[in-house]
Design a protein around this motif. Structure first.
Motif, PDB file in Angstrom:
ATOM      1  N   ILE A   1     -34.410 -65.600 -20.792  1.00  0.00           N
ATOM      2  CA  ILE A   1     -33.729 -64.639 -19.920  1.00  0.00           C
ATOM      3  C   ILE A   1     -34.131 -64.938 -18.483  1.00  0.00           C
ATOM      4  N   TYR A   2     -33.162 -65.407 -17.681  1.00  0.00           N
ATOM      5  CA  TYR A   2     -33.393 -65.746 -16.288  1.00  0.00           C
ATOM      6  C   TYR A   2     -32.892 -64.617 -15.392  1.00  0.00           C
ATOM      7  N   GLY A   3     -33.613 -64.396 -14.320  1.00  0.00           N
ATOM      8  CA  GLY A   3     -33.208 -63.389 -13.351  1.00  0.00           C
ATOM      9  C   GLY A   3     -34.349 -62.459 -13.020  1.00  0.00           C
ATOM     10  N   GLY A   4     -34.035 -61.428 -12.295  1.00  0.00           N
ATOM     11  CA  GLY A   4     -35.013 -60.427 -11.902  1.00  0.00           C
ATOM     12  C   GLY A   4     -34.339 -59.095 -11.687  1.00  0.00           C
ATOM     13  N   GLY A   5     -35.165 -58.078 -11.558  1.00  0.00           N
ATOM     14  CA  GLY A   5     -34.623 -56.747 -11.341  1.00  0.00           C
ATOM     15  C   GLY A   5     -35.712 -55.700 -11.404  1.00  0.00           C
ATOM     16  N   PRO A   6     -35.407 -54.485 -10.989  1.00  0.00           N
ATOM     17  CA  PRO A   6     -36.429 -53.428 -10.978  1.00  0.00           C
ATOM     18  C   PRO A   6     -36.880 -52.991 -12.362  1.00  0.00           C
ATOM     19  N   GLU A   7     -36.094 -53.293 -13.400  1.00  0.00           N
ATOM     20  CA  GLU A   7     -36.451 -52.889 -14.762  1.00  0.00           C
ATOM     21  C   GLU A   7     -36.929 -54.072 -15.610  1.00  0.00           C
ATOM     22  N   GLU A   8     -37.388 -55.114 -14.950  1.00  0.00           N
ATOM     23  CA  GLU A   8     -37.790 -56.324 -15.677  1.00  0.00           C
ATOM     24  C   GLU A   8     -38.985 -56.077 -16.574  1.00  0.00           C
TER      25      GLU A   8
ATOM     26  N   ILE B   1     -28.571 -65.307 -18.060  1.00  0.00           N
ATOM     27  CA  ILE B   1     -28.922 -65.317 -16.646  1.00  0.00           C
ATOM     28  C   ILE B   1     -28.154 -64.204 -15.951  1.00  0.00           C
ATOM     29  N   GLY B   2     -28.837 -63.486 -15.098  1.00  0.00           N
ATOM     30  CA  GLY B   2     -28.230 -62.369 -14.377  1.00  0.00           C
ATOM     31  C   GLY B   2     -29.293 -61.368 -13.973  1.00  0.00           C
ATOM     32  N   LYS B   3     -28.850 -60.218 -13.501  1.00  0.00           N
ATOM     33  CA  LYS B   3     -29.780 -59.157 -13.148  1.00  0.00           C
ATOM     34  C   LYS B   3     -30.392 -58.555 -14.411  1.00  0.00           C
ATOM     35  N   ILE B   4     -31.694 -58.328 -14.350  1.00  0.00           N
ATOM     36  CA  ILE B   4     -32.391 -57.759 -15.508  1.00  0.00           C
ATOM     37  C   ILE B   4     -32.397 -56.244 -15.347  1.00  0.00           C
ATOM     38  N   LEU B   5     -31.362 -55.633 -15.867  1.00  0.00           N
ATOM     39  CA  LEU B   5     -31.180 -54.186 -15.845  1.00  0.00           C
ATOM     40  C   LEU B   5     -30.714 -53.744 -17.226  1.00  0.00           C
ATOM     41  N   TRP B   6     -31.066 -52.518 -17.585  1.00  0.00           N
ATOM     42  CA  TRP B   6     -30.593 -51.983 -18.864  1.00  0.00           C
ATOM     43  C   TRP B   6     -29.079 -51.901 -18.897  1.00  0.00           C
TER      44      TRP B   6
END
Length: 750
Positions: free
Chosen positions: A484-491, A453-458
């Motif tokens: 995988i929990y979370g979100g982000g611009p690179e999801e 869980i967290g921000k989905i970033l490389w």
């Protein structure tokens, strides 16, 4: 003996030969004897007059008499213009030559002695003058040091103060009153860069910190009031949370979502208080009258940097909203102080407005910048700028882990001042009870046990997670399932990296379908209107994988809701400062598989922390975690996760002892901090400040001066009013000039 006699004979012979040669040379010069050895005829040698007369008489008397050799005239052998030759001088010419040489030698010795004497006196004079200059320089430096020490003591710094509130009498280990956060009736302002409903670390942690500080200050005032101090009130709001208010609606929609795009500040404040009541179970802090006070400052969202920055001077905003209350003895806690000051509007510094300023550094911006293609030049610039901002505007700096850079060595301390909500600790207690009652054997191939869980970033370590998946597949023949929990611009990119690209059906490629299927496919193909922007291009080579990894992406969710669902938390990221989700997973009594890194140093001593150094250790730790149960959470260990313990660590880390205050005063770094703040303030003023912020990537928050001028109702188009203070711009002189410019030109005569 024969050798000695031989050497003596040779010496006598050499001496006689030298004397013979000298005598021969003298005789040749005196008697004009030719080099060939011919003797001059005596008759041809002219005689002296007296000798000539005597010779004439003698010749007449006895013509056969021979002339006497003593009567030869030696002067006649010399040139006509030569002085007369003295026989004694000629005879002792060798001794005269030796005397002349002796005199020349003595003269040279005398000159050398004089030169030595002069050089010695010159060196002595130079040394004496150097000593006098060094003494004068030392005296000057001592006087300047005394003046600087007095000026430093007069500065509003965390080391020394002249006010009676900051008395320094006591032991060296006592805490200075200026840095004591537990003094009764002391106001505390927690300033952060994000707010709910944006669920990020700089929004949730400062909110909980302010709420628990509010509860702690009420207890302090209650104990003091019971002791008999009537000036202390336990109902006064002493802790204020200062959070950003996004002025633009599009910013609120992008960050909070369309369903939570608040129209007014009061709506967002009510949402935050409701979250405190329902999620954090802190009804006392959620009370708007007796609990935590919430204050907003105008801000904008920078989509390029994915961050929120203030518009205008936050210190001036706080002063205006406090009704002019004095902040000289108040404490200000800056969450991410470098972030708050990068593009700040020109105004008074934090250390000038507040009595004591503590900076808590959350994010490793240097690491994030170095991962980009432009990190070669941006990472060092961010490092220098962050260090300058933290040093200039903080009295004490708290780093959450040692992975962060050094900002101000004499001010720094490394401590975890974060905690977790009671929901996570209660989940850990429930898991401990269930593990004691569960006696069934565990299986390794049970799915749904691993999550992230967290921000989905490389940058959060997803590339390392893919490599670990491949290695685990090589070792066991299967991939381990992960949610995988979370979100982000690179999801979307990361989803394709886990799932791969779907290959077209071989039957469809060969055209072996029915006629109806082909017509239906052609009809759908004609209806599609794809553009180049809608076609997702591959961003990594992982997207071309043939075997899909069993990974699910459910989206953002509150971590506390996952307490009873999973057993193993995996976080391969090394770009964190102190991972909050790892802290929460350990508090819920789960296994946490994390790499051995300085950012994870705080978690390594926990019994349920399974740290790995390479892929082999990761595979072994994951196998162990899937086949075993975590250690039950003890009461002592559970308290280390609470916000009460985090508040104790914050108060202890923020304190400055009298010994430390004296050492910092002797260093004299306060003037350096003042110069940095002044330089930063000077660069940010006027139109040049806005231009500089724009060049440095300020984007929508670049025009700070223009924003302040528009807010004060000043002329934005006229350049003559830029950089003027509010007091001067509202003076009678400026008003007269403005009124005169409306009627006509204004002339000044001298």
């Amino acid at each position: 003996m024969r050798g000695c006699m031989l050497w003596l004979a040779l010496a006598v012979f050499a001496t006689s030969a030298s004397a013979t040669r000298s005598t021969t040379r003298w005789l040749e010069g005196s008697l004009a004897i030719p080099r060939g050895g011919d003797v001059v005829n005596p008759e041809s040698v002219p005689l002296r007059p007296a000798a000539a007369a005597a010779a004439a008489n003698s010749t007449s008397a006895n013509e056969t008499a021979q002339p006497d050799a003593a009567n030869y005239d030696l002067e006649s052998m010399a040139p006509a213009d030569a002085p007369p030759v003295n026989k004694t001088t000629a005879r002792f010419f060798l001794f005269r030559l030796m005397a002349q040489r002796r005199k020349e030698k003595l003269r040279r010795k005398g000159e050398k002695r004089v030169r030595k004497r002069v050089k010695k006196r010159t060196v002595a004079f130079t040394n004496k003058m150097n000593e006098k200059l060094e003494e004068a320089r030392r005296t000057f430096l001592d006087r300047m040091a005394a003046v600087s020490f007095n000026m430093v003591n007069q500065e509003h710094d965390a080391t020394m103060c002249n006010d009676t509130f900051f008395q320094l009498d006591g032991d060296d280990d006592d805490i200075t009153p200026q840095s004591d956060l537990c003094l009764p009736n002391r106001s505390i302002y927690v300033v952060t860069t994000a707010s709910l409903p944006w669920r990020t670390g700089t929004a949730v942690n400062p909110l909980l910190r302010a709420a628990y500080l509010s509860r702690r200050m009420k207890k302090v005032n209650s104990r003091t009031a019971v002791g008999g101090d009537m000036n202390v009130s336990s109902t006064h709001q002493l802790v204020t949370l200062v959070i950003p208010w996004l002025e633009l609606e599009e910013d609120r929609v992008e960050i909070y979502g369309a369903d939570r795009a608040f129209a007014h500040m009061q709506e967002q404040e009510e949402y935050i208080r409701e979250w405190l009541r329902s999620e954090a179970d802190m009804s006392d802090a959620a009370c708007s009258e007796l609990g935590l006070r919430i204050m907003f400052y105008p801000a904008r969202y920078h989509s390029g940097l994915k961050s929120i920055f203030a518009m205008g001077d936050i210190c001036a905003t706080v002063r205006n909203q406090t009704g002019g209350d004095s902040l000289d003895k108040a404490v200000c806690i800056l969450e991410e102080p470098e972030h708050l000051n990068w593009y700040r509007a020109p105004g008074e510094g934090w250390t000038k407005v507040f009595g004591y300023v503590v900076g808590i550094v959350h994010t490793n911006y240097v690491e994030y910048a170095s991962l980009q293609f432009h990190g070669l030049w941006t990472a060092p610039a961010i490092q220098v700028m962050s260090s300058a901002m933290v040093r200039a505007y903080c009295h004490k700096v708290i780093k959450l882990s040692g992975v962060l850079q050094s900002y101000a060595p004499e001010k720094e301390v490394c401590e975890n001042v974060h905690g977790v909500r009671e929901d996570f600790i209660n989940a850990g207690k429930r898991r401990a009870l269930s593990s004691l009652n569960n006696t069934s054997p565990l299986k390794e191939d049970v799915g749904g046990e691993v999550y992230y869980i967290g921000k989905i970033l490389w940058a959060k370590g997803f590339e390392q997670l893919l490599e670990l998946e491949e290695f685990y597949h090589e070792c066991t023949g299967v991939y381990f399932a992960v949610d995988i929990y979370g979100g982000g611009p690179e999801e979307e990119e990361i989803k394709r990296a886990f799932h791969g690209r779907k290959r077209r059906n071989k039957k469809a490629r060969r055209g072996t379908g029915s006629e109806e299927e082909r017509k239906s496919f052609a009809k759908r193909l004609q209806s599609l209107k794809l553009t180049s922007q809608e076609i997702a291009m591959p961003k990594s080579w992982y997207e071309w994988r043939r075997r899909s990894i069993p990974a699910e992406f459910p989206g953002p969710v509150d971590h506390a809701l996952l307490g009873d669902k999973y057993k193993v938390f995996v976080n391969p990221s090394v770009s964190e400062v102190l991972c909050t989700t790892t802290f929460e997973a350990l508090a819920m009594g789960k296994f946490a598989i994390i790499p051995v890194h300085e950012s994870n140093q705080y978690f390594l001593d926990h019994p349920n922390c399974l740290a790995y150094r390479d892929k082999w250790e990761f595979a072994a730790n994951l196998r162990w975690a899937l086949t075993h149960e975590p250690e039950p959470l003890t009461p002592e260990l559970a308290r280390e996760f609470t916000w009460e313990a985090a508040t104790d660590r914050l108060i202890r880390s923020s304190a400055i002892t009298r010994r430390e205050a004296r050492e910092r005063a002797m260093l004299g770094k306060a003037k350096l901090d003042e110069r940095i703040a002044y330089f930063h303030h000077s660069l940010g003023k006027g139109a040049k400040g806005d231009a500089l912020r724009k060049v440095l990537g300020g984007g929508p928050v670049s025009n700070q001066v223009k924003y302040e001028m528009a807010k004060q109702g000043l002329d934005q188009e006229g350049s003559e009013s830029e950089g003027l203070t509010t007091k001067f711009s509202s003076s009678s002189l400026v008003r007269a000039i403005k009124l005169g410019s409306l009627d006509g030109p204004v002339y000044f005569t001298t």
